[in-house]
Write a protein that holds these residues in place. Structure first.
Motif, PDB file in Angstrom:
ATOM      1  N   ILE A  30       0.863  -1.183   0.000  1.00 27.72           N
ATOM      2  CA  ILE A  30       0.000   0.000   0.000  1.00 27.72           C
ATOM      3  C   ILE A  30       0.896   1.228   0.000  1.00 27.72           C
ATOM      4  O   ILE A  30       1.769   1.373   0.865  1.00 27.72           O
ATOM      5  N   PHE A  31       0.696   2.092  -0.962  1.00 29.15           N
ATOM      6  CA  PHE A  31       1.510   3.293  -1.133  1.00 29.15           C
ATOM      7  C   PHE A  31       0.733   4.504  -0.633  1.00 29.15           C
ATOM      8  O   PHE A  31      -0.250   4.914  -1.232  1.00 29.15           O
ATOM      9  N   TYR A  32       1.163   5.060   0.483  1.00 32.81           N
ATOM     10  CA  TYR A  32       0.543   6.257   1.046  1.00 32.81           C
ATOM     11  C   TYR A  32       1.221   7.482   0.445  1.00 32.81           C
ATOM     12  O   TYR A  32       2.422   7.693   0.618  1.00 32.81           O
ATOM     13  N   PRO A  38       7.288  16.286  -3.761  1.00 33.32           N
ATOM     14  CA  PRO A  38       8.399  15.792  -4.570  1.00 33.32           C
ATOM     15  C   PRO A  38       9.046  14.531  -4.000  1.00 33.32           C
ATOM     16  O   PRO A  38       9.567  13.704  -4.753  1.00 33.32           O
ATOM     17  N   TYR A  39       9.011  14.367  -2.673  1.00 35.63           N
ATOM     18  CA  TYR A  39       9.588  13.160  -2.080  1.00 35.63           C
ATOM     19  C   TYR A  39       8.721  11.949  -2.400  1.00 35.63           C
ATOM     20  O   TYR A  39       9.236  10.869  -2.726  1.00 35.63           O
ATOM     21  N   VAL A  40       7.418  12.128  -2.323  1.00 38.72           N
ATOM     22  CA  VAL A  40       6.493  11.089  -2.775  1.00 38.72           C
ATOM     23  C   VAL A  40       6.779  10.733  -4.234  1.00 38.72           C
ATOM     24  O   VAL A  40       6.786   9.555  -4.614  1.00 38.72           O
ATOM     25  N   VAL A  77       4.492  11.689   4.257  1.00 37.80           N
ATOM     26  CA  VAL A  77       4.504  10.854   3.056  1.00 37.80           C
ATOM     27  C   VAL A  77       5.811  11.122   2.307  1.00 37.80           C
ATOM     28  O   VAL A  77       6.376  12.209   2.442  1.00 37.80           O
ATOM     29  N   PRO A  78       6.280  10.110   1.556  1.00 31.60           N
ATOM     30  CA  PRO A  78       5.654   8.820   1.280  1.00 31.60           C
ATOM     31  C   PRO A  78       5.849   7.826   2.415  1.00 31.60           C
ATOM     32  O   PRO A  78       6.792   7.921   3.196  1.00 31.60           O
ATOM     33  N   ALA A  79       4.951   6.871   2.444  1.00 33.41           N
ATOM     34  CA  ALA A  79       5.075   5.732   3.343  1.00 33.41           C
ATOM     35  C   ALA A  79       4.459   4.540   2.628  1.00 33.41           C
ATOM     36  O   ALA A  79       3.646   4.703   1.719  1.00 33.41           O
ATOM     37  N   ILE A  80       4.868   3.358   3.017  1.00 35.81           N
ATOM     38  CA  ILE A  80       4.239   2.158   2.477  1.00 35.81           C
ATOM     39  C   ILE A  80       3.910   1.215   3.620  1.00 35.81           C
ATOM     40  O   ILE A  80       4.525   1.249   4.689  1.00 35.81           O
ATOM     41  N   TYR A  82       3.671  -2.802   3.843  1.00 36.36           N
ATOM     42  CA  TYR A  82       3.967  -4.006   3.069  1.00 36.36           C
ATOM     43  C   TYR A  82       3.724  -5.227   3.946  1.00 36.36           C
ATOM     44  O   TYR A  82       4.449  -5.461   4.918  1.00 36.36           O
ATOM     45  N   LYS A  83       2.663  -5.965   3.627  1.00 35.41           N
ATOM     46  CA  LYS A  83       2.304  -7.155   4.386  1.00 35.41           C
ATOM     47  C   LYS A  83       2.244  -6.848   5.876  1.00 35.41           C
ATOM     48  O   LYS A  83       2.744  -7.603   6.721  1.00 35.41           O
ATOM     49  N   GLY A  84       1.659  -5.697   6.193  1.00 35.70           N
ATOM     50  CA  GLY A  84       1.449  -5.332   7.590  1.00 35.70           C
ATOM     51  C   GLY A  84       2.578  -4.561   8.234  1.00 35.70           C
ATOM     52  O   GLY A  84       2.442  -4.106   9.378  1.00 35.70           O
ATOM     53  N   ARG A  85       3.708  -4.387   7.542  1.00 39.55           N
ATOM     54  CA  ARG A  85       4.831  -3.637   8.095  1.00 39.55           C
ATOM     55  C   ARG A  85       4.898  -2.257   7.460  1.00 39.55           C
ATOM     56  O   ARG A  85       4.706  -2.107   6.254  1.00 39.55           O
ATOM     57  N   ALA A  86       5.203  -1.258   8.266  1.00 37.68           N
ATOM     58  CA  ALA A  86       5.235   0.122   7.799  1.00 37.68           C
ATOM     59  C   ALA A  86       6.664   0.592   7.597  1.00 37.68           C
ATOM     60  O   ALA A  86       7.547   0.315   8.420  1.00 37.68           O
ATOM     61  N   LEU A  87       6.887   1.310   6.495  1.00 40.44           N
ATOM     62  CA  LEU A  87       8.196   1.885   6.180  1.00 40.44           C
ATOM     63  C   LEU A  87       7.986   3.275   5.593  1.00 40.44           C
ATOM     64  O   LEU A  87       6.937   3.563   5.025  1.00 40.44           O
ATOM     65  N   TYR A  88       9.016   4.116   5.686  1.00 37.70           N
ATOM     66  CA  TYR A  88       8.910   5.460   5.123  1.00 37.70           C
ATOM     67  C   TYR A  88      10.293   5.978   4.783  1.00 37.70           C
ATOM     68  O   TYR A  88      11.285   5.267   4.961  1.00 37.70           O
ATOM     69  N   GLU A  89      10.363   7.203   4.274  1.00 40.49           N
ATOM     70  CA  GLU A  89      11.540   7.896   3.734  1.00 40.49           C
ATOM     71  C   GLU A  89      11.732   7.493   2.270  1.00 40.49           C
ATOM     72  O   GLU A  89      11.960   6.327   1.944  1.00 40.49           O
ATOM     73  N   SER A  90      11.670   8.482   1.381  1.00 34.73           N
ATOM     74  CA  SER A  90      11.556   8.227  -0.062  1.00 34.73           C
ATOM     75  C   SER A  90      12.673   7.370  -0.636  1.00 34.73           C
ATOM     76  O   SER A  90      12.411   6.403  -1.356  1.00 34.73           O
ATOM     77  N   LEU A  91      13.915   7.705  -0.366  1.00 38.06           N
ATOM     78  CA  LEU A  91      15.020   6.961  -0.971  1.00 38.06           C
ATOM     79  C   LEU A  91      15.177   5.581  -0.348  1.00 38.06           C
ATOM     80  O   LEU A  91      15.547   4.617  -1.032  1.00 38.06           O
ATOM     81  N   ILE A  92      14.885   5.483   0.957  1.00 39.79           N
ATOM     82  CA  ILE A  92      14.903   4.166   1.601  1.00 39.79           C
ATOM     83  C   ILE A  92      13.838   3.273   0.973  1.00 39.79           C
ATOM     84  O   ILE A  92      14.072   2.087   0.726  1.00 39.79           O
ATOM     85  N   LEU A  93      12.680   3.846   0.684  1.00 40.86           N
ATOM     86  CA  LEU A  93      11.620   3.070   0.039  1.00 40.86           C
ATOM     87  C   LEU A  93      12.039   2.603  -1.349  1.00 40.86           C
ATOM     88  O   LEU A  93      11.749   1.479  -1.752  1.00 40.86           O
TER      89      LEU A  93
END
Length: 256
Positions: A30-32, A38-40, A77-80, A82-93
């Protein structure tokens, strides 16, 4: 409802709206998103470039849903998810997508480890020498500060362009280095119209590179209609924006 909320356009338009419509079905990822950010845009470009399945969810910055704040306490944002786990920061994503979807092509980081490290060096250069100076230029309120910020931005872009192998930064293949800088290329009309910026004044190499990157299909498909950016960037031009990035620029801090 605040006056800012009333004026904020709540969803993507134009080509970006067509792309959003294609990504409403449930997916593992899921892409929030915030259509204007611009980071999104970096992460969105990476998703489209690599053809990764995702569900698009728009986050209104003035009305953040409880679930979004639960998965990303920073509220950015952005955040994702993924299978119930949350991650964020554009370049890390973007790097997460490389690692999690190795079969998706094209890859945005080279297979060669030294070349991959070289790409990361220039992604870091964009983060430290292009984005902050772009934001300083937008927010600068005096002629003297605008001239200084424009000169620093030109220096960063000129250095970047001089190292680009062409047609893209690493050569024939579009890469994470190009993704890192692309959102500021397609938004440079803001400083062109209001702060005396000119691609050609940076260098011929920069203009050639920027003109090419903005035509990339993944970038066009994730860009909204220009008129809806005016209210957002008007706040930056008046130095009234209250986002984390704007406050950091105002206070002379590193953009979070």
């Amino acid at each position: 409802m605040s006056s800012s909320d009333a004026q904020f356009f709540p969803h993507a338009t134009g080509e970006a709206a067509k792309t959003v419509e294609k990504h409403q079905a449930a997916q593992d990822l899921i892409f929030y998103s915030g259509w204007f950010c611009p980071y999104v845009h970096r992460t969105w470009i990476a998703l489209e470039e690599r053809g990764i399945p995702y569900q698009y969810v728009e986050v209104n910055p003035y009305k953040k849903e409880k679930h979004f704040l639960e998965i990303n306490p920073k509220g950015l944002v952005p955040a994702i998810e993924y299978k119930g786990r949350a991650l964020y920061e554009s370049l890390i994503l973007c790097e997460f997508l490389e690692d999690t979807y190795p079969a998706a092509t094209p890859r945005l980081l080279p297979a060669d480890t030294a070349e991959r490290a070289y790409a990361r060096i220039w992604v870091d250069f964009v983060t430290k020498n292009v984005v902050p100076n772009f934001m300083r230029l937008i927010q600068a309120q005096t002629v003297e500060k605008q001239d200084a910020a424009r000169a620093d931005l030109y220096k960063g872009l000129r250095t970047f362009a001089a190292q680009a192998r062409g047609p893209y930064f690493l050569g024939d293949e579009f890469s994470l280095v190009d993704v890192a800088i692309a959102p500021w290329i397609i938004r440079d009309w803001v400083v062109a119209e209001n702060r005396g910026y000119d691609r050609a004044a940076v260098s011929d190499a920069w203009k050639k590179y920027a003109d090419l990157v903005e035509q990339r299909d993944s970038i066009r498909k994730t860009s909204s209609e220009k008129q809806h950016y005016y209210e957002i960037y008007g706040r930056y031009l008046r130095d009234e924006a209250q986002g984390e990035g704007a406050r950091a620029v105002r206070e002379g801090r590193v953009i979070p």
